[in-house]
Design a protein around this motif. Structure first.
Motif, PDB file in Angstrom:
ATOM      1  N   PHE A   7      16.517  50.087   5.950  1.00  0.00           N
ATOM      2  CA  PHE A   7      16.379  49.942   4.502  1.00  0.00           C
ATOM      3  C   PHE A   7      16.172  48.466   4.171  1.00  0.00           C
ATOM      4  O   PHE A   7      16.502  47.604   4.962  1.00  0.00           O
ATOM      5  N   ARG A   8      15.694  48.212   2.963  1.00  0.00           N
ATOM      6  CA  ARG A   8      15.561  46.811   2.543  1.00  0.00           C
ATOM      7  C   ARG A   8      15.724  46.675   1.035  1.00  0.00           C
ATOM      8  O   ARG A   8      15.525  47.616   0.268  1.00  0.00           O
ATOM      9  N   PHE A   9      16.132  45.447   0.648  1.00  0.00           N
ATOM     10  CA  PHE A   9      16.124  45.060  -0.761  1.00  0.00           C
ATOM     11  C   PHE A   9      15.204  43.852  -0.825  1.00  0.00           C
ATOM     12  O   PHE A   9      15.337  42.927  -0.022  1.00  0.00           O
ATOM     13  N   ALA A  10      14.231  43.882  -1.741  1.00  0.00           N
ATOM     14  CA  ALA A  10      13.148  42.882  -1.692  1.00  0.00           C
ATOM     15  C   ALA A  10      12.946  42.198  -3.042  1.00  0.00           C
ATOM     16  O   ALA A  10      11.973  42.465  -3.743  1.00  0.00           O
ATOM     17  N   PRO A  11      13.862  41.312  -3.426  1.00  0.00           N
ATOM     18  CA  PRO A  11      13.708  40.657  -4.734  1.00  0.00           C
ATOM     19  C   PRO A  11      12.688  39.519  -4.702  1.00  0.00           C
ATOM     20  O   PRO A  11      12.351  39.012  -3.637  1.00  0.00           O
ATOM     21  N   SER A  12      12.217  39.144  -5.881  1.00  0.00           N
ATOM     22  CA  SER A  12      11.342  37.972  -6.007  1.00  0.00           C
ATOM     23  C   SER A  12      12.189  36.824  -6.535  1.00  0.00           C
ATOM     24  O   SER A  12      12.740  36.926  -7.638  1.00  0.00           O
ATOM     25  N   PRO A  13      12.305  35.724  -5.774  1.00  0.00           N
ATOM     26  CA  PRO A  13      13.187  34.631  -6.206  1.00  0.00           C
ATOM     27  C   PRO A  13      12.547  33.752  -7.276  1.00  0.00           C
ATOM     28  O   PRO A  13      12.300  32.564  -7.057  1.00  0.00           O
ATOM     29  N   MET A  43      12.516  38.210   0.870  1.00  0.00           N
ATOM     30  CA  MET A  43      12.203  37.436  -0.325  1.00  0.00           C
ATOM     31  C   MET A  43      10.714  37.569  -0.625  1.00  0.00           C
ATOM     32  O   MET A  43       9.874  37.123   0.170  1.00  0.00           O
ATOM     33  N   GLU A  44      10.379  38.190  -1.736  1.00  0.00           N
ATOM     34  CA  GLU A  44       8.975  38.419  -2.090  1.00  0.00           C
ATOM     35  C   GLU A  44       8.521  37.231  -2.937  1.00  0.00           C
ATOM     36  O   GLU A  44       8.502  37.279  -4.170  1.00  0.00           O
ATOM     37  N   ASP A  45       8.167  36.163  -2.227  1.00  0.00           N
ATOM     38  CA  ASP A  45       7.911  34.883  -2.894  1.00  0.00           C
ATOM     39  C   ASP A  45       6.455  34.432  -2.758  1.00  0.00           C
ATOM     40  O   ASP A  45       6.187  33.233  -2.611  1.00  0.00           O
ATOM     41  N   SER A 202      -1.345  39.891  -2.386  1.00  0.00           N
ATOM     42  CA  SER A 202      -0.888  40.374  -3.690  1.00  0.00           C
ATOM     43  C   SER A 202       0.390  41.148  -3.390  1.00  0.00           C
ATOM     44  O   SER A 202       0.712  41.391  -2.216  1.00  0.00           O
ATOM     45  N   TYR A 203       1.094  41.569  -4.429  1.00  0.00           N
ATOM     46  CA  TYR A 203       2.294  42.384  -4.204  1.00  0.00           C
ATOM     47  C   TYR A 203       1.954  43.594  -3.340  1.00  0.00           C
ATOM     48  O   TYR A 203       2.624  43.864  -2.335  1.00  0.00           O
ATOM     49  N   HIS A 204       0.885  44.318  -3.699  1.00  0.00           N
ATOM     50  CA  HIS A 204       0.566  45.554  -2.980  1.00  0.00           C
ATOM     51  C   HIS A 204       0.312  45.298  -1.499  1.00  0.00           C
ATOM     52  O   HIS A 204       0.742  46.058  -0.635  1.00  0.00           O
ATOM     53  N   SER A 206       1.208  42.543   0.426  1.00  0.00           N
ATOM     54  CA  SER A 206       2.324  41.992   1.206  1.00  0.00           C
ATOM     55  C   SER A 206       3.417  43.031   1.408  1.00  0.00           C
ATOM     56  O   SER A 206       4.053  43.078   2.466  1.00  0.00           O
ATOM     57  N   VAL A 207       3.619  43.892   0.427  1.00  0.00           N
ATOM     58  CA  VAL A 207       4.702  44.873   0.558  1.00  0.00           C
ATOM     59  C   VAL A 207       4.401  45.879   1.685  1.00  0.00           C
ATOM     60  O   VAL A 207       5.281  46.212   2.479  1.00  0.00           O
ATOM     61  N   ILE A 208       3.154  46.305   1.801  1.00  0.00           N
ATOM     62  CA  ILE A 208       2.873  47.304   2.850  1.00  0.00           C
ATOM     63  C   ILE A 208       2.823  46.652   4.236  1.00  0.00           C
ATOM     64  O   ILE A 208       3.240  47.248   5.217  1.00  0.00           O
ATOM     65  N   THR A 220      13.534  51.911  -0.956  1.00  0.00           N
ATOM     66  CA  THR A 220      14.289  52.255  -2.162  1.00  0.00           C
ATOM     67  C   THR A 220      13.992  51.165  -3.183  1.00  0.00           C
ATOM     68  O   THR A 220      14.085  49.978  -2.874  1.00  0.00           O
ATOM     69  N   ARG A 221      13.644  51.554  -4.381  1.00  0.00           N
ATOM     70  CA  ARG A 221      13.315  50.581  -5.423  1.00  0.00           C
ATOM     71  C   ARG A 221      13.298  51.294  -6.761  1.00  0.00           C
ATOM     72  O   ARG A 221      13.427  52.526  -6.831  1.00  0.00           O
ATOM     73  N   GLY A 222      13.129  50.518  -7.826  1.00  0.00           N
ATOM     74  CA  GLY A 222      13.221  51.083  -9.167  1.00  0.00           C
ATOM     75  C   GLY A 222      12.039  51.977  -9.514  1.00  0.00           C
ATOM     76  O   GLY A 222      10.959  51.884  -8.934  1.00  0.00           O
ATOM     77  N   ASP A 224      10.180  51.826 -11.908  1.00  0.00           N
ATOM     78  CA  ASP A 224       9.020  51.100 -12.441  1.00  0.00           C
ATOM     79  C   ASP A 224       7.942  50.915 -11.364  1.00  0.00           C
ATOM     80  O   ASP A 224       6.796  50.609 -11.701  1.00  0.00           O
ATOM     81  N   LEU A 225       8.289  51.102 -10.097  1.00  0.00           N
ATOM     82  CA  LEU A 225       7.297  50.925  -9.031  1.00  0.00           C
ATOM     83  C   LEU A 225       6.800  52.256  -8.470  1.00  0.00           C
ATOM     84  O   LEU A 225       6.081  52.289  -7.473  1.00  0.00           O
ATOM     85  N   TYR A 226       7.186  53.339  -9.140  1.00  0.00           N
ATOM     86  CA  TYR A 226       6.802  54.678  -8.677  1.00  0.00           C
ATOM     87  C   TYR A 226       5.282  54.811  -8.547  1.00  0.00           C
ATOM     88  O   TYR A 226       4.763  55.231  -7.514  1.00  0.00           O
TER      89      TYR A 226
END
Ligand code: GLU
Length: 289
Positions: A7-13, A43-45, A202-204, A206-208, A220-222, A224-226
């Motif tokens: 699992f991961r948590f991936a915030p933007s600082p 860290m999604e920076d 881009s977000y899309h 780097s995330v994949i 797992t995420r909010g 809003d990203l569905y």
């Protein structure tokens, strides 16, 4: 270790963590611990103009205070631009990318009224989709910055051809353990930006790339990203990357029903901490037991 869930948590600082982030981080961490899974922080920076090391340090301090523990090292996306560039090269070699020099203002001026992407932004009206090779070169030579957009009309059939099936994602309900297969509809995003003007990602993208390189099995995420999952599944399919399971959790909103954001300063964890709240209070405020 290889068959263990991750699992991961991936915030933007780019600001301070608030109660909404606490919900997301605790949700993912609790689920990982309950399943005996590994847990990572990323860290999604890629937005190098807005992200800061001070925010990152504060985030990690808040998360440790909340009771989370994670594996080291924490991955920073800004240290992996070369990897994203390589992935862009693959998509480009498949003929799926094109440069777009348009500004936000150009797009808003040409967009069809009422046609928005799932985030509510004007749907890209294809402004620079058919620029001639010469025109592209002229603009590049003149130093005009450009983004790279995904040619949706080519990408969707190609993904279908490659996988031999319709594009879907699997949404796991942690309460029941049930998994629902959801039809993905990336066309509703139009020709999404895959590399921004300032950075080769881009977000899309780097995330994949990161979910695959970190072996993430559960995203797992909010909520809003569905809808963004549609593009993520499209890119994963085109690039032959593994498909994680998804869980999109509820969002925390203010009294007016708006999603909590950096502007809700009274909901910042650092502020709540300074005002004497403890980790159990934060859990309660986030609606977690
Ligand atoms: N970095 C994103 C955010 O802070 C989360 C990305 C994800 O979990 O896929 O909203």
């Amino acid at each position: 270790m290889t068959d263990q869930d991750v699992f991961r948590f991936a915030p933007s600082p780019n600001g301070h963590l608030h109660l909404g982030h606490a919900l997301s981080a605790l949700f993912s961490h609790d689920m990982a611990r309950a399943m005996g899974a590994r847990f990572l922080i990323r860290m999604e920076d890629i937005d190098i103009a807005r992200c800061r090391r001070e925010y990152e340090a504060q985030m990690l301090s808040d998360l440790a205070w909340l009771g989370l523990s994670w594996e080291q090292p924490v991955r920073r996306q800004s240290e992996h631009f070369e990897t994203y560039e390589k992935t862009l090269g693959k998509l480009d070699a498949m003929g799926l990318l094109y440069p777009c020099f348009a500004s936000r203002r150009d797009i808003a001026a040409h967009a069809a009224p009422g046609q928005n992407d799932p985030d509510g932004a004007p749907l890209y009206p294809g402004l620079h989709k058919s620029l001639t090779r010469e025109e592209v070169q002229r603009r590049k030579d003149a130093g005009e910055p450009f983004a790279l957009r995904l040619h949706m009309e080519k990408a969707i059939p190609l993904a279908r051809e490659q996988s031999g099936k319709a594009l879907t994602f699997c949404e796991l309900d942690p309460e029941s353990g049930g998994v629902e297969t959801i039809a993905a509809d990336p066309a509703r995003w139009g020709d999404a930006v895959i590399a921004r003007k300032e950075v080769p990602a881009s977000y899309h993208l780097s995330v994949i790339v990161d979910d695959a390189s970190q072996g993430i099995t559960h995203v797992t995420r909010g909520r809003d990203l569905y809808a963004a999952t549609d593009i993520h599944r499209l890119l994963q399919t085109l690039l032959g990357l593994p498909e994680p399971l998804y869980t999109h959790h509820r969002l925390l909103c203010d009294a007016k029903g708006r999603k909590l954001s950096k502007s809700h300063k009274d909901k910042a964890l650092a502020r709540l901490r300074a005002d004497g709240a403890g980790p159990a209070d934060i859990r309660r405020m986030a609606g977690l037991s």
